[in-house]
Design an enzyme around this catalytic site. Structure first.
Site, mmCIF file in Angstrom:
data_model
loop_
_atom_site.group_PDB
_atom_site.id
_atom_site.type_symbol
_atom_site.label_atom_id
_atom_site.label_comp_id
_atom_site.label_asym_id
_atom_site.label_seq_id
_atom_site.Cartn_x
_atom_site.Cartn_y
_atom_site.Cartn_z
ATOM 1 N N LYS A 78 0.839 -1.197 0.000
ATOM 2 C CA LYS A 78 0.000 0.000 0.000
ATOM 3 C C LYS A 78 0.877 1.251 0.000
ATOM 4 O O LYS A 78 1.884 1.321 0.718
ATOM 5 C CB LYS A 78 -0.900 -0.021 1.236
ATOM 6 C CG LYS A 78 -1.921 1.105 1.314
ATOM 7 C CD LYS A 78 -2.817 0.918 2.528
ATOM 8 C CE LYS A 78 -3.843 2.029 2.649
ATOM 9 N NZ LYS A 78 -4.752 1.823 3.806
ATOM 10 N N SER A 152 -9.328 2.228 2.506
ATOM 11 C CA SER A 152 -8.353 2.880 1.653
ATOM 12 C C SER A 152 -7.321 1.932 1.047
ATOM 13 O O SER A 152 -6.543 2.343 0.181
ATOM 14 C CB SER A 152 -7.623 3.970 2.456
ATOM 15 O OG SER A 152 -6.881 3.410 3.528
ATOM 16 N N SER A 176 -10.077 0.200 6.683
ATOM 17 C CA SER A 176 -9.388 0.307 5.397
ATOM 18 C C SER A 176 -8.829 -0.997 4.855
ATOM 19 O O SER A 176 -8.458 -1.067 3.683
ATOM 20 C CB SER A 176 -8.263 1.344 5.482
ATOM 21 O OG SER A 176 -8.795 2.640 5.593
#
Length: 446
Positions: A78, A152, A176
């Site tokens: 990420k 996210s 997330s």
């Protein structure tokens, strides 16, 4: 020729350890799939093709290859975790395009375990929202590319669900990991504090935790063990657990869609057949929980936005940060979170595991939400993902597990929550569901 696409991380590592495959051929095959499919998915901001192949060769030359738990396994990271030699943009035009001079400790542990980082994945700006889109790209759900992958950790989830990598690293501050995992048919576990190393600069007052995205419980356990530097060993004898089943939204006024309540009911039935003590019981959520969540959500963004040029932030991010500014001192004091823990602790003293929906409804369209107003984003996020924030506020471990399908054919999911230190318990319950109700692991994109 054997294909390694769609294989689990555990299978790939075993093949590399036993010299049935080389790290280069495994990584090259995944890079070719990324090149062919990611234009449709939008999982990656950066693909490290040349660097990944060179690093694959370095793994092959290691003397300890046969002992590496992730030998030759391609992984995605990420884009809010430092990867040496790559910039960390966190989904924003306001962040510097300067290469990192070090790996985040979780990335360093992946490399030490033999994994090869093939790229950094898309996130919404500053990892604020439950949809992933912005100036660096839009991450779509590989099962239904008209829909967002979630956020996210949306790019990481999309990469795994599309078979671009077998596993990926993400993190979870208000859902997330669990939101995109639930959308994309993946297994994830948000551990409790102190299990995995935190994000370096911003962990939203201790609410955000790094964790795995995988297609099987075994791979989730494997990746979590590597980044936590701890073995999550399966017990010799399965325990009989007290499981509470709740279909109620923690946020007043938000309803749960039928596919998600049906998934929970069916999962509860399987746990009864497995011998667990299962009963309906709702946690005593306070009426103020929605406001408490908003305070912490916006305050975290306010801190993250400090020092960034507001003119280069999108309007929704600027408003989110401005709203949160007034809450920062109160959130830092921690009273709201402590009160919530005290309120919910008796419930978790009585029950070992809470089974509840992962989401309230399917993910929103993969639209340019970063160009929409702040209030519209807040309403969309709250109405589809109200069930994840309480477990960041308490700090307790929580999982998303694929279970069933939506009318569109995209995956549905349930959520599992337990008291502090119960990561192994959650993994065992998830493995029980996987054995009794296996899921399709990769979206049919070819």
């Amino acid at each position: 020729m054997t294909s390694w696409i769609g294989r689990t991380a555990a299978e790939i590592a075993a093949a590399v350890q036993e010299k049935r495959a080389t790290p280069r051929e495994v990584v090259a095959e995944h890079l070719a799939r990324i090149e062919r499919l990611d234009g449709r998915i939008g999982a990656f901001r950066v693909v490290r093709a040349e660097a990944a192949l060179a690093e694959a060769d370095e793994v092959a030359a290691r003397g300890d290859l046969a002992e590496l738990p992730l030998a030759g396994v391609p992984v995605a990271v990420k884009d809010n975790l430092a990867v040496r030699g790559e910039s960390m943009r966190i989904g924003s035009a306001a962040t510097p395009d300067t290469p990192s001079d070090h790996d985040h400790v979780t990335v360093a542990r992946l490399r030490a375990a033999g994994a090869v980082v093939v790229g950094l994945t898309n996130v919404p700006e500053l990892c604020v929202f439950g949809t992933t889109e912005g100036v660096h790209g839009t991450a779509r759900n590989p099962w239904d590319t008209s829909r967002t992958a979630g956020g996210s950790s949306g790019g990481s989830a999309a990469a795994v669900a599309a078979g671009l990598v077998p596993i990926a690293l993400g993190n979870d501050g208000m859902g997330s990991l669990r939101i995109p995992a639930a959308n994309c048919g993946l297994v994830t576990l948000k551990p409790g504090p102190g299990v995995a190393p935190p994000i370096d600069d911003s962990n939203w007052f201790g609410m955000s935790e790094n964790g795995p995205l995988a297609t099987t419980v075994e791979d989730a356990r494997l990746l979590l063990s590597v980044i936590a530097d701890t073995e999550f060993v399966r017990p010799d004898e399965p325990a009989t657990l007290k499981v509470a089943v709740s279909l109620r939204s923690p946020i007043s006024g938000v309803t749960i869609g039928k596919p998600y309540t049906a998934a929970v009911r069916e999962a509860a039935g399987l746990l009864i057949k497995a011998g667990h003590q299962v009963r309906r019981a709702d946690p005593p959520y306070p009426l103020s929980l929605g406001f408490t969540s908003l305070q912490h959500w916006t305050a975290g963004t306010s801190v993250d936005a400090e020092g960034l040029d507001p003119k280069q932030l999108t309007r929704r991010t600027r408003v989110h940060a401005a709203v949160g500014r007034r809450f920062v001192s109160g959130v830092r004091a921690g009273k709201g979170r402590e009160e919530l823990r005290r309120r919910l602790e008796p419930f978790f003293a009585e029950h070992d595991v809470l089974l509840l929906p992962a989401l309230a409804r399917r993910s929103p369209k993969a639209d340019p939400w970063h160009e929409r107003g702040w209030l519209r984003n807040i309403l969309v996020n709250t109405n589809y993902s109200p069930l994840t924030p309480p477990w960041n506020l308490t700090g307790w471990p929580a999982m998303a597990v694929p279970f069933g399908t939506l009318p569109s054919g995209a995956p549905c999911a349930v959520q599992l929550v337990a008291r502090p230190g119960s990561e192994t318990v959650l993994l065992e319950v998830a493995a029980e569901l996987e054995r009794r109700h296996p899921w399709e692991r990769t979206a049919p994109l070819d």
